[in-house]
Design an enzyme around this catalytic site. Structure first.
Site, PDB file in Angstrom:
ATOM      1  N   ASP A  16      -5.144  -3.510  -3.815  1.00 39.97           N
ATOM      2  CA  ASP A  16      -4.634  -2.538  -4.088  1.00 39.97           C
ATOM      3  C   ASP A  16      -3.521  -2.714  -4.040  1.00 39.97           C
ATOM      4  OD1 ASP A  16      -4.518  -0.230  -5.388  1.00 39.97           O
ATOM      5  OD2 ASP A  16      -4.894   0.636  -3.628  1.00 39.97           O
ATOM      6  N   ASP A  18      -1.565   0.817  -4.404  1.00 38.20           N
ATOM      7  CA  ASP A  18      -1.388   2.028  -3.843  1.00 38.20           C
ATOM      8  C   ASP A  18      -1.570   2.924  -2.847  1.00 38.20           C
ATOM      9  OD1 ASP A  18       1.327   2.493  -5.266  1.00 38.20           O
ATOM     10  OD2 ASP A  18       0.350   2.191  -7.084  1.00 38.20           O
TER      11      ASP A  18
END
Length: 223
Positions: A16, A18
């Site tokens: 991922d 953010d």
């Protein structure tokens, strides 16, 4: 008696972006708060569950008010987030060292994010686009997280079974997506409500190639 098959080997690590690789979660919350204020909402009316780890379209639908086009809200969210990102982002502790360690070990990596490519591109200029074999952004998958589509797309793009891929996530939404795709998962600091069977660490500095290999091989007891 037939010999037991060898344990699976680590195929790839899917990150991922953010709040996992770069410290942008605060910037996203600021963007959401700014747009919410434009719509006349108070901070307490913005449910974090509709913000953390969600694509702009989902958050826009949560913020939508009568007479305000959904597309306008989504564009304002993305535009404000992009403006804040352009001011600079910081890789989270351990992120670059982990990515470089995986590269040295010959383990491919992918970036799997709910952000649009408009957001991803300036982040990649900071962390180095060459560190990722593949990028799956919000525009690429038919459905965003928590649906499994982004992680299924990443595994397929790398030519791998999701079962030999480890997803590294910081949100319940992202973890749900990874698990639904059949990936192993690691939750890093900030993840809430970590599902059963997910390895939880307080920093990327606690993760290395050996640990990820053991996780895929089923050598780490979780629960």
């Amino acid at each position: 008696m037939l010999p037991e098959p060898p344990p699976p080997e680590l195929g790839a690590v899917l990150f991922d972006m953010d709040g996992t690789v770069v410290d942008t979660e605060g910037l996203w919350r600021r963007a959401c708060a700014a747009v919410a204020a434009e719509l006349g909402l108070r901070p307490g009316e913005v449910d974090p569950e509709h913000v953390h780890g969600r694509p702009a379209e989902h958050t826009a639908a949560h913020l939508q008010r009568p007479g305000v086009p959904l597309g306008w809200i989504s564009e304002r969210l993305t535009g404000e987030f992009a403006r804040l990102i352009a001011l600079g982002v910081t890789p989270l502790p351990g992120a670059l060292a982990l990515l470089d360690g995986l590269a040295s070990a010959g383990v491919p990596t992918a970036l799997v994010t709910a952000s649009s490519r408009r957001i991803v591109e300036p982040v990649l200029r900071t962390v180095g686009a060459e560190r990722f074999r593949l990028v799956v952004a919000a525009e690429d998958a038919p459905r965003g997280k928590p649906a499994p589509d982004p992680y299924l797309l990443a595994a397929a793009g790398l030519g791998l079974d999701p079962a030999v891929c480890v997803a590294v996530e910081d949100s319940p939404v992202g973890l749900a997506s990874a698990l639904a795709a059949g990936c192993r998962a690691v939750a890093v600091a900030g993840a809430r409500a970590v599902p059963y069977g997910v390895l939880s660490v307080n920093s990327l500095e606690k993760i290395d190639v050996t640990l990820l290999r053991r996780l895929v091989a089923g050598e780490i007891s979780i629960g």
